[in-house]
Design an enzyme around this catalytic site. Structure first.
Site, short mmCIF file in Angstrom:
data_model
loop_
_atom_site.label_atom_id
_atom_site.label_comp_id
_atom_site.label_asym_id
_atom_site.label_seq_id
_atom_site.Cartn_x
_atom_site.Cartn_y
_atom_site.Cartn_z
N ASP A 146 0.79 -1.22 0.00
CA ASP A 146 0.00 0.00 0.00
C ASP A 146 0.83 1.28 0.00
O ASP A 146 0.38 2.32 0.45
CB ASP A 146 -0.89 -0.01 1.26
CG ASP A 146 -0.09 -0.27 2.53
OD1 ASP A 146 1.14 -0.04 2.51
OD2 ASP A 146 -0.67 -0.69 3.54
N GLU A 163 -0.30 -9.06 -1.29
CA GLU A 163 -0.97 -8.52 -0.08
C GLU A 163 -2.17 -7.66 -0.49
O GLU A 163 -2.35 -6.53 -0.06
CB GLU A 163 -0.02 -7.73 0.81
CG GLU A 163 -0.51 -7.53 2.23
CD GLU A 163 0.45 -6.73 3.10
OE1 GLU A 163 0.61 -5.53 2.88
OE2 GLU A 163 1.04 -7.31 4.03
N GLU A 217 -2.15 5.11 3.05
CA GLU A 217 -2.06 3.72 2.57
C GLU A 217 -3.41 3.13 2.20
O GLU A 217 -3.50 2.32 1.26
CB GLU A 217 -1.37 2.84 3.63
CG GLU A 217 0.12 3.10 3.78
CD GLU A 217 0.45 4.24 4.74
OE1 GLU A 217 -0.50 4.93 5.20
OE2 GLU A 217 1.63 4.48 5.02
N HIS A 265 5.69 4.75 13.68
CA HIS A 265 6.10 5.56 12.53
C HIS A 265 4.93 6.04 11.69
O HIS A 265 5.11 6.69 10.68
CB HIS A 265 7.02 4.75 11.61
CG HIS A 265 6.27 3.70 10.82
ND1 HIS A 265 5.72 2.59 11.40
CD2 HIS A 265 5.95 3.62 9.51
CE1 HIS A 265 5.11 1.86 10.48
NE2 HIS A 265 5.23 2.47 9.32
N ARG A 282 2.20 7.89 9.78
CA ARG A 282 2.03 9.28 9.40
C ARG A 282 0.84 9.91 10.12
O ARG A 282 0.90 11.05 10.55
CB ARG A 282 1.78 9.32 7.89
CG ARG A 282 2.32 10.49 7.16
CD ARG A 282 2.00 10.29 5.67
NE ARG A 282 3.14 9.77 4.93
CZ ARG A 282 4.03 10.53 4.34
NH1 ARG A 282 3.98 11.83 4.41
NH2 ARG A 282 5.04 9.99 3.66
N HIS A 297 12.27 4.67 14.14
CA HIS A 297 12.16 4.99 12.73
C HIS A 297 12.91 6.30 12.48
O HIS A 297 12.82 7.23 13.29
CB HIS A 297 10.68 5.14 12.38
CG HIS A 297 10.40 5.04 10.92
ND1 HIS A 297 10.51 6.11 10.08
CD2 HIS A 297 10.03 3.99 10.15
CE1 HIS A 297 10.20 5.72 8.85
NE2 HIS A 297 9.91 4.43 8.87
N1 UDP Z 1 11.39 -3.95 11.08
C1 UDP Z 1 12.77 -4.09 11.00
N2 UDP Z 1 13.55 -3.31 11.83
C2 UDP Z 1 13.03 -2.41 12.71
C3 UDP Z 1 11.62 -2.26 12.77
C4 UDP Z 1 10.83 -3.06 11.94
O1 UDP Z 1 13.29 -4.90 10.23
O2 UDP Z 1 13.81 -1.74 13.42
C5 UDP Z 1 10.56 -4.76 10.18
C6 UDP Z 1 9.45 -5.55 10.85
O3 UDP Z 1 9.88 -6.83 11.19
C7 UDP Z 1 8.36 -5.59 9.79
C8 UDP Z 1 8.61 -4.36 8.98
O4 UDP Z 1 9.90 -3.88 9.30
O5 UDP Z 1 8.49 -6.70 8.94
C9 UDP Z 1 7.57 -3.32 9.32
O6 UDP Z 1 7.90 -2.14 8.74
P1 UDP Z 1 7.19 -0.81 9.14
O7 UDP Z 1 6.67 -0.92 10.53
O8 UDP Z 1 8.15 0.27 8.79
O9 UDP Z 1 6.01 -0.70 8.08
P2 UDP Z 1 4.54 -1.27 8.04
O10 UDP Z 1 4.60 -2.73 8.23
O11 UDP Z 1 3.75 -0.55 9.08
O12 UDP Z 1 4.08 -0.90 6.65
#
Ligand code: UDP
Length: 378
Positions: free
Chosen positions: A101, A123, A137, A217, A219, A249
């Protein structure tokens, strides 16, 4: 007999979660007879993306390197559209694959549509029902739906959400590829302990404490929500039987608020974003995760870790239905009380701390590769 024409699949991605969820798909497609994969990163999030590429051993074929500091959504979207359009003209793929997304996914689908190239959406079908949560998103992923002809829905719930939008053909329930990435990474960690050893010192420092892994993180939480989260963490950290592990983040909206309202108490480790194996290790080490992340909501249930989700809505109701996740919003008092209840009430904790796999069995990428090959008639 004439040899069958090889087919070219262009995979486009730009952020950490997309890379985590697509590297298993890239591997599975590369291992499929008759398919050539061209990977293109937009680098919408440079540093976090590169961490995943390194660990996964992936070298993208094309790197648009589009990240700018403080980039507006307008400018990012415009640059992505011209950049990805040029790539598609040059590569002339038989199919484009996008994930999730992000702006990259939405614009990647649009640029392919402008060229009448079929799009596969990994997804597909996640919906919160609120276009401002998560923002932007929710609309990004809705825009991909009418364009894509192959929809890889992680769960039956996601497929049902697509059906409500009259998207019923080309929908395949595959599981979420994040579970494939998780399995692969845990196998790598088991084989190469060094991959996640950087956390040993912290584990020793926090020995005997209940560990809360925090990530934030989103927005839509910037501003008031983030301030409430910071104040809540500061209050939780006043208990010395608790330690907070907080990979932050890099978005400056997060760091500035945490500097002001949380500071650096002894039992709070505000650290740089962890690479994927270290993050998985951190999830294994913690007693619970407090997060607004999407991916963490999927990984934590697979590891039997309770997740408190600091959001008002979720497009991933499966973790809540399975009992391992709870939606708690961003009210300061509520965050503090939910954390304390979970840590202090053994029955409440054990009810949530059960391993579930509502998001898949680790075979999603192989299914996706097979469906793409079948669609080509390979
Ligand atoms: N993640 C990572 N290192 C970190 C924090 C998160 O590798 O310090 C991984 C986590 O395991 C997950 C993904 O990043 O698979 C999530 O990313 P994020 O939270 O940025 O985005 P979202 O999933 O909310 O789109």
């Amino acid at each position: 007999m004439t040899a069958q024409r090889r087919r070219k699949v262009l995979i486009v991605f730009g952020t950490r979660p997309e890379a985590i969820k697509l590297f298993p798909v890239i591997r599975a497609l590369e291992a499929t007879d008759g398919i050539d994969v061209v990977s293109c990163v937009t680098a919408q999030h440079r540093g976090l993306l590169d961490q995943v590429l390194d660990i996964a051993g992936l070298k993208p074929d094309i790197d648009l390197d589009l990240m700018e500091s403080g980039q507006s959504l307008d400018r990012l979207t415009a640059r992505l559209l011209t950049g990805l359009g040029e790539v598609m003209d040059r590569v002339a793929p038989d199919r484009v694959i996008v994930q999730g997304d992000t702006a990259t996914a939405m614009v990647g689908a649009l640029a392919a549509y402008y060229r009448k190239i079929p799009v596969g959406h990994v997804e597909a079908g996640l919906r919160s029902g609120n276009i401002y949560h998560p923002w932007p998103e929710e609309v990004n992923r809705r825009i991909v739906a009418p364009i894509a002809d192959l929809h890889f829905a992680p769960t039956d719930t996601a497929a049902a959400a697509l059906a409500r939008e009259n998207v019923t053909t080309g929908v395949h329930v595959t599981g979420n590829t994040v579970i494939d990435a998780l399995h692969w990474t845990r196998d790598r960690i088991a084989a190469t302990l060094d991959l996640s050893s950087g956390l040993d010192e912290l584990a020793a420092r926090f020995a005997g404490k209940r560990i809360i892994l925090v990530t934030t993180h989103r927005r839509e939480n910037f501003g008031g929500g983030m301030a409430a989260i910071a104040r809540a963490i500061a209050r939780i950290a006043r208990r010395d039987d608790i330690a907070i592990l907080f990979p932050m983040h890099p978005n400056p909206n997060v760091g500035a608020v945490m500097d002001d309202l949380l500071g650096t108490p002894d039992n709070v480790a505000r650290i740089a974003p962890l690479d994927y194996p270290h993050f998985i290790r951190a999830l294994e080490m913690c007693d619970l995760a407090l997060t607004d992340s999407g991916g963490v909501q999927e990984e934590a249930p697979a590891l039997g870790k309770p997740v408190l989700v600091m959001r008002d809505t979720t497009e991933r109701p499966e973790g809540i239905a399975a009992g391992t996740a709870r939606l708690i919003g961003t009210d300061e008092d509520r965050i503090v009380s939910e954390v304390f209840t979970l840590l202090d009430d053994k029955a409440a904790y054990s009810a949530m701390a059960r391993a579930h796999n509502p998001f898949g069995d680790g075979q999603a990428s192989n299914r996706i590769a097979r469906i793409v090959a079948d669609d080509f008639g390979l």
